[in-house]
Design a protein around this motif. Structure first.
Motif, PDB file in Angstrom:
ATOM      1  N   ASP A  92      -7.093  -0.782  -8.815  1.00 24.42           N
ATOM      2  CA  ASP A  92      -7.699  -1.323  -7.445  1.00 24.42           C
ATOM      3  C   ASP A  92      -7.388  -0.146  -6.577  1.00 24.42           C
ATOM      4  N   ILE A  93      -7.654   1.601  -6.170  1.00 26.45           N
ATOM      5  CA  ILE A  93      -7.055   2.490  -5.936  1.00 26.45           C
ATOM      6  C   ILE A  93      -7.323   2.495  -4.416  1.00 26.45           C
ATOM      7  N   PRO A  94      -7.932   1.833  -3.700  1.00 24.01           N
ATOM      8  CA  PRO A  94      -8.668   1.900  -2.268  1.00 24.01           C
ATOM      9  C   PRO A  94      -7.410   0.771  -2.038  1.00 24.01           C
ATOM     10  N   GLN A  95      -7.049   0.259  -2.200  1.00 18.92           N
ATOM     11  CA  GLN A  95      -5.845  -0.669  -1.509  1.00 18.92           C
ATOM     12  C   GLN A  95      -4.207   0.247  -1.193  1.00 18.92           C
ATOM     13  N   LEU A  96      -4.585   0.658  -3.103  1.00 25.17           N
ATOM     14  CA  LEU A  96      -3.418   2.047  -2.729  1.00 25.17           C
ATOM     15  C   LEU A  96      -3.606   2.750  -1.235  1.00 25.17           C
ATOM     16  N   VAL A  97      -5.205   3.285  -0.993  1.00 28.08           N
ATOM     17  CA  VAL A  97      -5.324   4.282  -0.289  1.00 28.08           C
ATOM     18  C   VAL A  97      -5.097   3.746   0.881  1.00 28.08           C
ATOM     19  N   TYR A  98      -5.643   2.461   1.595  1.00 26.80           N
ATOM     20  CA  TYR A  98      -5.279   1.426   2.371  1.00 26.80           C
ATOM     21  C   TYR A  98      -4.182   1.570   3.245  1.00 26.80           C
ATOM     22  N   HIS A  99      -3.438   1.607   1.988  1.00 30.86           N
ATOM     23  CA  HIS A  99      -1.818   0.917   2.410  1.00 30.86           C
ATOM     24  C   HIS A  99      -1.125   2.567   2.773  1.00 30.86           C
ATOM     25  N   ALA A 100      -1.617   3.162   2.102  1.00 32.68           N
ATOM     26  CA  ALA A 100      -1.210   4.850   1.992  1.00 32.68           C
ATOM     27  C   ALA A 100      -1.470   5.146   3.767  1.00 32.68           C
ATOM     28  N   ARG A 101      -2.673   4.871   4.527  1.00 37.47           N
ATOM     29  CA  ARG A 101      -3.002   5.145   5.814  1.00 37.47           C
ATOM     30  C   ARG A 101      -1.739   4.522   6.416  1.00 37.47           C
ATOM     31  N   ALA A 102      -1.212   2.785   6.524  1.00 37.33           N
ATOM     32  CA  ALA A 102      -0.225   3.126   6.712  1.00 37.33           C
ATOM     33  C   ALA A 102       0.608   2.575   6.631  1.00 37.33           C
ATOM     34  N   LEU A 103       0.914   3.894   6.183  1.00 33.38           N
ATOM     35  CA  LEU A 103       2.008   4.822   5.982  1.00 33.38           C
ATOM     36  C   LEU A 103       2.748   5.536   7.408  1.00 33.38           C
ATOM     37  N   ARG A 104       1.676   5.964   7.924  1.00 29.72           N
ATOM     38  CA  ARG A 104       1.982   7.088   8.646  1.00 29.72           C
ATOM     39  C   ARG A 104       2.220   6.350  10.677  1.00 29.72           C
ATOM     40  N   PRO A 105       2.652   6.559  11.294  1.00 24.71           N
ATOM     41  CA  PRO A 105       3.020   5.709  12.541  1.00 24.71           C
ATOM     42  C   PRO A 105       1.622   5.603  13.154  1.00 24.71           C
ATOM     43  N   ARG A 106       1.936   4.948  13.328  1.00 26.09           N
ATOM     44  CA  ARG A 106       0.197   5.209  14.902  1.00 26.09           C
ATOM     45  C   ARG A 106      -0.087   5.168  15.182  1.00 26.09           C
ATOM     46  N   GLU A 107       0.215   5.741  16.383  1.00 27.36           N
ATOM     47  CA  GLU A 107       0.250   7.088  16.950  1.00 27.36           C
ATOM     48  C   GLU A 107       0.341   8.563  16.434  1.00 27.36           C
ATOM     49  N   GLN A 108       0.162   8.465  14.920  1.00 30.36           N
ATOM     50  CA  GLN A 108      -0.086  10.002  14.185  1.00 30.36           C
ATOM     51  C   GLN A 108      -1.045   9.525  13.617  1.00 30.36           C
ATOM     52  N   ARG A 109      -1.789   8.148  13.575  1.00 31.80           N
ATOM     53  CA  ARG A 109      -3.185   8.323  13.380  1.00 31.80           C
ATOM     54  C   ARG A 109      -4.649   8.793  13.428  1.00 31.80           C
TER      55      ARG A 109
END
Ligand code: SF4
Ligand code: SF4
Lengths: 243, 148
Positions: A92-109
């Motif tokens: 499940d690579i997409p789940q890894l990707v999804y969690h990687a998005r969340a590594l950044r502080p919200r305002e830097q997305r």
């Protein structure tokens, strides 16, 4: 594992991947990769930012958490799941990707996604384009009246909002009511012709959910619950998502 | 009229939700509308389709150049069918494929499924044809006197 152990960067062991695995059934099979490359060869995001799904997974497995956090690639994977479909180990690579998005502080997305999510949190429409429940009602009623008159075969056509007990709860992408209202009509006509008993909701009528793409779980849940609750409150049996 | 149609299998509806049965339903509906002989599938298709690049928030992420690059494979698959129309039953697909058609010079039309259903039923008015090409703009217009 306690939250505090998710320190990013420098570790030999991958805290990021471990954390993601703990949140997935069977750990998303993330440690079962055969490095065959089937995922990468059929992924449209391969080569963007010098990355591909296999490489991304290897980096996570090797604990290169800092590189993963800095990469923009997780915003270029659409989480389309084709890699899972072709993977012999169903990783499940997409789940890894999804969690990687969340590594950044919200305002830097990415600003566009952030702005669309924030817009949806502004009022009970959950519209990424910020249209209010009143705006929506106005457009729907106005367009309906116009078409009933102009096309008399459809003089009894309905486009109800908050109809108690309707069978289908239908949501709507904001693009139609906000920028091209005539495009609302073909779908209404089809529902009319087949005799469907349906309704929009004054709350949660907007189908898009950019909070999900933002990897902002709490806001995503807020948006989803708001629309699901409205369908429940109205006693609808089927939720039709036009997104 | 010898106009050819292909269809995008939206990842969200097909691979990620309902799988092959809904892909078959989609083809049943599309073929009923346009005629079996006017339908041509992309390769690969159904659950094995390629994402167009409109999903996952990509449309709003600001990475436009990368998004169009991502969609180049999809554009190639559409152009390979020789179809003048790609039916997109998903909003994100519709927006992205429309942009691909303009960016890569394929100039195929991208239409919602609801447009095609109403066209085939003869109930599509003159103001509901935003995405039809010139070849279909004037075909079977419902209440043409209401054109705006
Ligand atoms: S397809 Fe699966 S097993 Fe093969 S490299 Fe990709 S993730 Fe690993
Ligand atoms: S989910 Fe992401 S990594 Fe997997 S094939 Fe789709 S774009 Fe590529």
């Amino acid at each position: 594992m306690p939250e505090t152990a998710l320190a990013i960067g420098g570790q030999k062991e991958s805290f990021f991947m471990k954390k993601v695995m703990e949140s997935l059934p069977e750990g998303g099979n993330l440690n079962m990769c055969l490095t065959c490359g089937a995922c990468a060869s059929g992924c449209p995001a391969t080569e963007l930012e010098g990355m591909d799904p296999r490489k991304f997974l290897r980096m996570a497995a090797l604990g290169m958490d800092e590189v993963i956090e800095k990469s923009d690639w997780p915003w270029m994977c659409t989480m389309c799941q084709r890699c899972i479909y072709v993977c012999p180990m169903k990783i499940d690579i997409p789940q890894l990707v999804y969690h990687a998005r969340a590594l950044r502080p919200r305002e830097q997305r990415p600003k566009g996604i952030l702005g669309s999510c924030d817009m949806a949190l502004k009022n009970e429409s959950t519209s990424a384009m910020g249209a209010s429940p009143e705006d929506f009602r106005f457009v729907v009623e106005d367009v309906l009246a116009e078409y009933r008159e102009a096309q008399p075969e459809f003089k009894n056509m309905q486009a109800p909002i908050d109809k108690q007990g309707a069978e289908f709860f239908l949501n709507q992408n904001s693009r139609e009511p906000v920028t091209e209202p005539d495009e609302l009509v073909p779908l209404w006509k089809i529902l009319h012709v087949v005799g469907a008993d349906w309704t929009y909701g004054s709350k949660g009528w907007a189908g898009e959910n950019y909070c999900m793409f933002l990897a902002d779980d709490r806001s995503w849940e807020h948006v989803t619950r708001l629309t699901a609750n409205q369908a429940d409150t109205l006693g609808c049996k089927v939720f039709l998502n036009t997104e | 009229m010898k106009i050819k149609f292909t269809v995008q299998d939206p990842c969200q509806i097909v691979r990620k939700s309902f799988g092959e049965p809904i892909a078959e339903d989609l083809r049943f509906v599309v073929k009923s509308i346009v005629g079996e002989e006017n339908f041509i599938d992309m390769e690969p298709n159904r659950s094995n389709n390629f994402c167009c690049g409109g999903g996952g928030g990509f449309l709003q992420s600001g990475f436009k150049e990368q998004r169009l690059k991502y969609g180049k494979v999809k554009d190639g698959q559409i152009q390979a069918t020789g179809a003048q129309y790609c039916i997109a039953a998903c909003h994100n697909c519709h927006a992205q494929i429309h942009e691909l058609s303009e960016s890569y010079g394929g100039h195929y039309q991208v239409v919602h499924l609801w447009t095609m259903i109403c066209l085939s039923l003869g109930i599509l008015g003159p103001n509901e044809r935003e995405y039809l090409g010139n070849d279909l703009k004037e075909v079977a217009v419902f209440h043409p006197e209401t054109a705006m």
